[in-house]
Design a protein around this motif. Sequence first.
Motif, PDB file in Angstrom:
ATOM      1  N   HIS A   7       0.822  -1.211   0.000  1.00  0.00           N
ATOM      2  CA  HIS A   7       0.000   0.000   0.000  1.00  0.00           C
ATOM      3  C   HIS A   7       0.860   1.267   0.000  1.00  0.00           C
ATOM      4  CE1 HIS A   7      -3.853  -1.872  -0.033  1.00  0.00           C
ATOM      5  NE2 HIS A   7      -3.628  -2.542   1.086  1.00  0.00           N
ATOM      6  N   ILE A   8       1.981   1.225   0.704  1.00  0.00           N
ATOM      7  CA  ILE A   8       2.888   2.375   0.687  1.00  0.00           C
ATOM      8  C   ILE A   8       3.460   2.553  -0.715  1.00  0.00           C
ATOM      9  CG2 ILE A   8       5.128   3.226   1.496  1.00  0.00           C
ATOM     10  CD1 ILE A   8       4.392   2.054   4.268  1.00  0.00           C
ATOM     11  N   THR A   9       3.920   1.461  -1.308  1.00  0.00           N
ATOM     12  CA  THR A   9       4.470   1.526  -2.675  1.00  0.00           C
ATOM     13  C   THR A   9       3.414   2.009  -3.657  1.00  0.00           C
ATOM     14  OG1 THR A   9       6.002  -0.268  -2.155  1.00  0.00           O
ATOM     15  CG2 THR A   9       5.592   0.185  -4.493  1.00  0.00           C
ATOM     16  N   GLY A  10       2.217   1.463  -3.555  1.00  0.00           N
ATOM     17  CA  GLY A  10       1.132   1.873  -4.450  1.00  0.00           C
ATOM     18  C   GLY A  10       0.804   3.346  -4.329  1.00  0.00           C
ATOM     19  N   SER A  11       0.827   3.861  -3.101  1.00  0.00           N
ATOM     20  CA  SER A  11       0.510   5.279  -2.907  1.00  0.00           C
ATOM     21  C   SER A  11       1.611   6.173  -3.465  1.00  0.00           C
ATOM     22  CB  SER A  11       0.268   5.592  -1.430  1.00  0.00           C
ATOM     23  OG  SER A  11       1.456   5.502  -0.683  1.00  0.00           O
ATOM     24  N   VAL A  12       2.863   5.753  -3.311  1.00  0.00           N
ATOM     25  CA  VAL A  12       3.971   6.549  -3.851  1.00  0.00           C
ATOM     26  C   VAL A  12       3.906   6.574  -5.375  1.00  0.00           C
ATOM     27  CG1 VAL A  12       6.487   6.663  -4.081  1.00  0.00           C
ATOM     28  CG2 VAL A  12       5.460   6.260  -1.842  1.00  0.00           C
ATOM     29  N   VAL A  13       3.624   5.418  -5.987  1.00  0.00           N
ATOM     30  CA  VAL A  13       3.503   5.365  -7.447  1.00  0.00           C
ATOM     31  C   VAL A  13       2.319   6.211  -7.918  1.00  0.00           C
ATOM     32  CG1 VAL A  13       2.985   3.835  -9.399  1.00  0.00           C
ATOM     33  CG2 VAL A  13       4.665   3.137  -7.683  1.00  0.00           C
ATOM     34  N   ALA A  14       1.169   6.049  -7.264  1.00  0.00           N
ATOM     35  CA  ALA A  14      -0.020   6.823  -7.652  1.00  0.00           C
ATOM     36  C   ALA A  14       0.228   8.313  -7.450  1.00  0.00           C
ATOM     37  CB  ALA A  14      -1.240   6.375  -6.844  1.00  0.00           C
ATOM     38  N   GLY A  15       0.832   8.678  -6.320  1.00  0.00           N
ATOM     39  CA  GLY A  15       1.136  10.084  -6.050  1.00  0.00           C
ATOM     40  C   GLY A  15       2.083  10.664  -7.083  1.00  0.00           C
TER      41      GLY A  15
END
Length: 149
Positions: A7-15
Amino acid sequence: MPGYKGHITGSVVAGALVLVGLVQIGLYVIDPEQVVSLFVICVLGALFPDIDTDSKGKRIFYSAMLIMSLSLIYLEKFKWAAYLGVLAMLPGVSAHRGWTHTWWAMLLVPMPMLILPYYIYGQPFPLLLPYYVAFVVGYFSHLMLDGEF
């Protein structure tokens, strides 16, 4: 379903994708200090839906909330510390994968970041909108990775 690291990785990519897109179309000019804040908020948005379980993500989220609350108290911004405390407690009153895993919560949970500064301090919405969007993007990435859409 991914864990907190996913979820942290996904949020960084999405951000990062949203940030690059906004810069490309001219809606955002990069301010390095603000970008760091926006990514922290984006990650917190991604961790928020799972803070109703005993997880590493929950500990990270509440550690950040504690640091922010203590900082607000140190700065003698007691109202903000109280608002933050109330908002941080909300997931504790529901079951896992309850309201925290809905599209409407993704839009409503960060709403106080727009409303409170506007009504209490008269801050204009355009200054507050990037923080709201960052939380929503992180939250969206969580729901997307959990297959809620």
